[in-house]
Write a protein that holds these residues in place. Structure first.
Motif, PDB file in Angstrom:
ATOM      1  N   PHE A 184       0.835  -1.197   0.000  1.00  0.00           N
ATOM      2  CA  PHE A 184       0.000   0.000   0.000  1.00  0.00           C
ATOM      3  C   PHE A 184       0.867   1.244   0.000  1.00  0.00           C
ATOM      4  CE2 PHE A 184       0.823  -0.612   4.512  1.00  0.00           C
ATOM      5  CZ  PHE A 184       1.039   0.682   4.966  1.00  0.00           C
ATOM      6  N   LEU A 185       0.260   2.364  -0.411  1.00  0.00           N
ATOM      7  CA  LEU A 185       0.849   3.685  -0.260  1.00  0.00           C
ATOM      8  C   LEU A 185      -0.115   4.528   0.552  1.00  0.00           C
ATOM      9  CD1 LEU A 185       2.284   4.556  -3.819  1.00  0.00           C
ATOM     10  CD2 LEU A 185       3.528   3.728  -1.826  1.00  0.00           C
ATOM     11  N   ALA A 186       0.412   5.325   1.469  1.00  0.00           N
ATOM     12  CA  ALA A 186      -0.406   6.237   2.277  1.00  0.00           C
ATOM     13  C   ALA A 186       0.031   7.663   1.972  1.00  0.00           C
ATOM     14  CB  ALA A 186      -0.258   5.938   3.765  1.00  0.00           C
ATOM     15  N   GLU A 187      -0.920   8.491   1.554  1.00  0.00           N
ATOM     16  CA  GLU A 187      -0.652   9.864   1.129  1.00  0.00           C
ATOM     17  C   GLU A 187      -1.331  10.843   2.081  1.00  0.00           C
ATOM     18  OE1 GLU A 187      -1.513  11.858  -3.136  1.00  0.00           O
ATOM     19  OE2 GLU A 187      -3.305  11.434  -1.916  1.00  0.00           O
ATOM     20  N   HIS A 188      -0.565  11.803   2.593  1.00  0.00           N
ATOM     21  CA  HIS A 188      -1.103  12.813   3.500  1.00  0.00           C
ATOM     22  C   HIS A 188      -1.004  14.171   2.825  1.00  0.00           C
ATOM     23  CE1 HIS A 188      -0.474  15.553   7.196  1.00  0.00           C
ATOM     24  NE2 HIS A 188      -1.769  15.382   7.006  1.00  0.00           N
ATOM     25  N   LEU A 189      -2.170  14.825   2.627  1.00  0.00           N
ATOM     26  CA  LEU A 189      -2.213  16.114   1.958  1.00  0.00           C
ATOM     27  C   LEU A 189      -2.881  17.162   2.831  1.00  0.00           C
ATOM     28  CD1 LEU A 189      -3.375  15.136  -1.671  1.00  0.00           C
ATOM     29  CD2 LEU A 189      -1.035  15.466  -0.838  1.00  0.00           C
ATOM     30  N   SER A 190      -2.428  18.414   2.689  1.00  0.00           N
ATOM     31  CA  SER A 190      -3.065  19.564   3.325  1.00  0.00           C
ATOM     32  C   SER A 190      -3.631  20.442   2.220  1.00  0.00           C
ATOM     33  CB  SER A 190      -2.049  20.352   4.163  1.00  0.00           C
ATOM     34  OG  SER A 190      -1.533  19.555   5.208  1.00  0.00           O
ATOM     35  N   TRP A 191      -4.901  20.797   2.356  1.00  0.00           N
ATOM     36  CA  TRP A 191      -5.620  21.507   1.302  1.00  0.00           C
ATOM     37  C   TRP A 191      -5.756  22.992   1.619  1.00  0.00           C
ATOM     38  CZ3 TRP A 191      -7.246  18.570  -2.936  1.00  0.00           C
ATOM     39  CH2 TRP A 191      -7.119  17.183  -2.775  1.00  0.00           C
ATOM     40  N   SER A 192      -5.874  23.798   0.583  1.00  0.00           N
ATOM     41  CA  SER A 192      -6.047  25.235   0.756  1.00  0.00           C
ATOM     42  C   SER A 192      -7.508  25.617   0.934  1.00  0.00           C
ATOM     43  CB  SER A 192      -5.491  25.985  -0.464  1.00  0.00           C
ATOM     44  OG  SER A 192      -6.206  25.610  -1.637  1.00  0.00           O
ATOM     45  N   ASP A 193      -8.404  24.682   0.640  1.00  0.00           N
ATOM     46  CA  ASP A 193      -9.836  24.963   0.616  1.00  0.00           C
ATOM     47  C   ASP A 193     -10.570  23.800   1.270  1.00  0.00           C
ATOM     48  OD1 ASP A 193     -12.612  25.005  -0.327  1.00  0.00           O
ATOM     49  OD2 ASP A 193     -11.975  26.487  -1.802  1.00  0.00           O
ATOM     50  N   PRO A 194     -11.533  24.070   2.158  1.00  0.00           N
ATOM     51  CA  PRO A 194     -12.287  22.976   2.779  1.00  0.00           C
ATOM     52  C   PRO A 194     -12.941  22.051   1.754  1.00  0.00           C
ATOM     53  CG  PRO A 194     -12.722  25.040   3.915  1.00  0.00           C
ATOM     54  CD  PRO A 194     -11.941  25.390   2.690  1.00  0.00           C
ATOM     55  N   ARG A 195     -13.234  22.575   0.565  1.00  0.00           N
ATOM     56  CA  ARG A 195     -13.844  21.771  -0.492  1.00  0.00           C
ATOM     57  C   ARG A 195     -12.804  21.299  -1.497  1.00  0.00           C
ATOM     58  NH1 ARG A 195     -16.990  23.776  -3.882  1.00  0.00           N
ATOM     59  NH2 ARG A 195     -18.237  21.892  -4.179  1.00  0.00           N
ATOM     60  N   GLY A 196     -11.532  21.333  -1.078  1.00  0.00           N
ATOM     61  CA  GLY A 196     -10.459  20.954  -1.987  1.00  0.00           C
ATOM     62  C   GLY A 196     -10.621  19.585  -2.619  1.00  0.00           C
ATOM     63  N   PRO A 197     -10.870  18.538  -1.829  1.00  0.00           N
ATOM     64  CA  PRO A 197     -11.027  17.205  -2.434  1.00  0.00           C
ATOM     65  C   PRO A 197     -12.165  17.143  -3.443  1.00  0.00           C
ATOM     66  CG  PRO A 197     -10.625  17.015  -0.090  1.00  0.00           C
ATOM     67  CD  PRO A 197     -10.829  18.476  -0.364  1.00  0.00           C
ATOM     68  N   ALA A 198     -13.277  17.823  -3.151  1.00  0.00           N
ATOM     69  CA  ALA A 198     -14.405  17.827  -4.086  1.00  0.00           C
ATOM     70  C   ALA A 198     -14.050  18.612  -5.351  1.00  0.00           C
ATOM     71  CB  ALA A 198     -15.638  18.432  -3.422  1.00  0.00           C
ATOM     72  N   LYS A 199     -13.363  19.746  -5.192  1.00  0.00           N
ATOM     73  CA  LYS A 199     -12.959  20.541  -6.349  1.00  0.00           C
ATOM     74  C   LYS A 199     -11.956  19.781  -7.215  1.00  0.00           C
ATOM     75  CE  LYS A 199     -13.783  25.161  -4.417  1.00  0.00           C
ATOM     76  NZ  LYS A 199     -13.174  26.464  -4.069  1.00  0.00           N
ATOM     77  N   ALA A 200     -11.127  18.933  -6.581  1.00  0.00           N
ATOM     78  CA  ALA A 200     -10.138  18.173  -7.336  1.00  0.00           C
ATOM     79  C   ALA A 200     -10.810  17.245  -8.346  1.00  0.00           C
ATOM     80  CB  ALA A 200      -9.250  17.370  -6.387  1.00  0.00           C
ATOM     81  N   THR A 201     -11.950  16.687  -7.958  1.00  0.00           N
ATOM     82  CA  THR A 201     -12.644  15.768  -8.864  1.00  0.00           C
ATOM     83  C   THR A 201     -13.225  16.497 -10.068  1.00  0.00           C
ATOM     84  OG1 THR A 201     -14.757  15.981  -7.675  1.00  0.00           O
ATOM     85  CG2 THR A 201     -13.241  14.272  -6.927  1.00  0.00           C
ATOM     86  N   ALA A 202     -13.428  17.819  -9.943  1.00  0.00           N
ATOM     87  CA  ALA A 202     -13.994  18.599 -11.041  1.00  0.00           C
ATOM     88  C   ALA A 202     -12.919  19.193 -11.943  1.00  0.00           C
ATOM     89  CB  ALA A 202     -14.879  19.714 -10.486  1.00  0.00           C
ATOM     90  N   ASP A 203     -11.649  19.084 -11.530  1.00  0.00           N
ATOM     91  CA  ASP A 203     -10.553  19.605 -12.339  1.00  0.00           C
ATOM     92  C   ASP A 203     -10.125  18.523 -13.329  1.00  0.00           C
ATOM     93  OD1 ASP A 203      -7.475  19.895 -12.862  1.00  0.00           O
ATOM     94  OD2 ASP A 203      -8.117  21.869 -12.171  1.00  0.00           O
ATOM     95  N   THR A 204     -10.168  18.821 -14.611  1.00  0.00           N
ATOM     96  CA  THR A 204      -9.927  17.805 -15.637  1.00  0.00           C
ATOM     97  C   THR A 204      -8.553  17.158 -15.514  1.00  0.00           C
ATOM     98  OG1 THR A 204     -11.368  18.987 -17.176  1.00  0.00           O
ATOM     99  CG2 THR A 204      -9.864  17.359 -18.115  1.00  0.00           C
ATOM    100  N   ALA A 205      -7.507  17.980 -15.350  1.00  0.00           N
ATOM    101  CA  ALA A 205      -6.145  17.443 -15.274  1.00  0.00           C
ATOM    102  C   ALA A 205      -5.968  16.575 -14.037  1.00  0.00           C
ATOM    103  CB  ALA A 205      -5.131  18.583 -15.277  1.00  0.00           C
ATOM    104  N   VAL A 206      -6.464  17.047 -12.905  1.00  0.00           N
ATOM    105  CA  VAL A 206      -6.338  16.292 -11.660  1.00  0.00           C
ATOM    106  C   VAL A 206      -7.140  14.994 -11.745  1.00  0.00           C
ATOM    107  CG1 VAL A 206      -6.820  16.282  -9.190  1.00  0.00           C
ATOM    108  CG2 VAL A 206      -5.917  18.347 -10.271  1.00  0.00           C
ATOM    109  N   ALA A 207      -8.373  15.080 -12.238  1.00  0.00           N
ATOM    110  CA  ALA A 207      -9.235  13.906 -12.315  1.00  0.00           C
ATOM    111  C   ALA A 207      -8.621  12.823 -13.201  1.00  0.00           C
ATOM    112  CB  ALA A 207     -10.609  14.299 -12.834  1.00  0.00           C
ATOM    113  N   GLU A 208      -7.981  13.224 -14.284  1.00  0.00           N
ATOM    114  CA  GLU A 208      -7.357  12.244 -15.173  1.00  0.00           C
ATOM    115  C   GLU A 208      -6.224  11.507 -14.463  1.00  0.00           C
ATOM    116  OE1 GLU A 208      -4.933  11.987 -19.436  1.00  0.00           O
ATOM    117  OE2 GLU A 208      -5.997  13.824 -18.882  1.00  0.00           O
ATOM    118  N   LEU A 209      -5.387  12.250 -13.732  1.00  0.00           N
ATOM    119  CA  LEU A 209      -4.277  11.631 -13.012  1.00  0.00           C
ATOM    120  C   LEU A 209      -4.793  10.751 -11.872  1.00  0.00           C
ATOM    121  CD1 LEU A 209      -1.878  14.696 -12.960  1.00  0.00           C
ATOM    122  CD2 LEU A 209      -1.473  12.520 -14.144  1.00  0.00           C
TER     123      LEU A 209
END
Length: 239
Positions: free
Chosen positions: A175-200
């Motif tokens: 497994f890999l465990a990834e720890h991220l800090s976001w600039s926006d409380p809705r960051g994870p949700a916004k990431a799914t709407a970003d085309t480049a991020v969603a593709e990766l």
């Protein structure tokens, strides 16, 4: 303080699946855990990083400890004081399906600074576990920094908060465990709407698989906990 041989460092990422209503008791136990290990000369000067979260199956606490001597875990187990703390903590946990009450795989840090900051502040943070398909750990470890770059370009990662990535193996596989800090409380949700991020992220998800009652990719919001001992030696060096 005992001089540690830095060549014997070993990180361990422990997950405690807490029984309902046991959080306050668990924090009381964890407040004593690292200071006891440090007093016994078993860990480095890098204080443990501890965070609470909740997955689909219930609440949990994660604790990242950096052991500093050979056979540290065996020595800790045989120490009555340490073992008593472990038994206290175990009594506050529960198994869930195929998941054990306490899981403590050794991990190797692949990205991030030498030590977590003592407190998480107010920025939202996530811990994402990828159950990696056999033979694809290296490929995923190369892909995730590209995801981070896309997140930065979209302004979604907190400035100055370096992503952290750990690799390990549990009874079900790598497994890999990834720890991220976001600039926006809705960051994870916004990431799914970003085309480049969603593709990766889609490419990353394709390298993971469901195993042991856990999804291939499991992202949980976490809140780092602050304890007094976390400010002792924030650089991780022994004094």
């Amino acid at each position: 303080m005992t001089v540690q041989d830095r060549g014997h460092e070993q990180k361990m990422l422990t997950t405690y699946l807490l029984r309902p209503g046991s959080f306050d008791q668990a924090t009381d136990v964890l407040e004593r855990h690292w200071p006891t290990l440090r007093r016994k000369g078993l860990v480095t000067g890098e204080p443990s990083w501890i965070a609470q979260g909740s997955g689909d199956d219930g609440p949990f606490v994660v604790e990242l400890v950096t052991w500093g001597v050979p056979d540290a875990v065996d020595r800790a187990y045989l120490d009555p004081e340490v073992n008593s703390i472990w038994q206290e903590m175990f009594a506050l946990t529960e198994s869930r399906g195929a998941r054990p009450p306490v899981d403590w795989p050794a991990v190797t840090q692949l990205a991030g600074g030498p030590a977590h900051t003592a407190a998480g502040g107010t920025v939202p943070q996530t811990l994402t576990v990828y159950q990696v398909r056999e033979g694809h750990t290296g490929r995923l470890a190369e892909l995730l920094p590209r995801c981070w770059a896309a997140l930065r370009a979209a302004g979604l990662l907190a400035p100055g908060a370096e992503p952290r990535l750990y690799a390990g193996e549990n009874p079900h596989g790598p497994f890999l465990a990834e720890h991220l800090s976001w600039s926006d409380p809705r960051g994870p949700a916004k990431a799914t709407a970003d085309t480049a991020v969603a593709e990766l992220h889609g490419q990353a998800a394709a390298l993971a698989e469901e195993r042991g009652d856990r999804p291939g990719v499991e992202q949980c919001t976490v809140r780092p906990l602050r304890f007094g001992f976390m400010t002792e030696t924030p650089t991780g060096e022994d004094s």
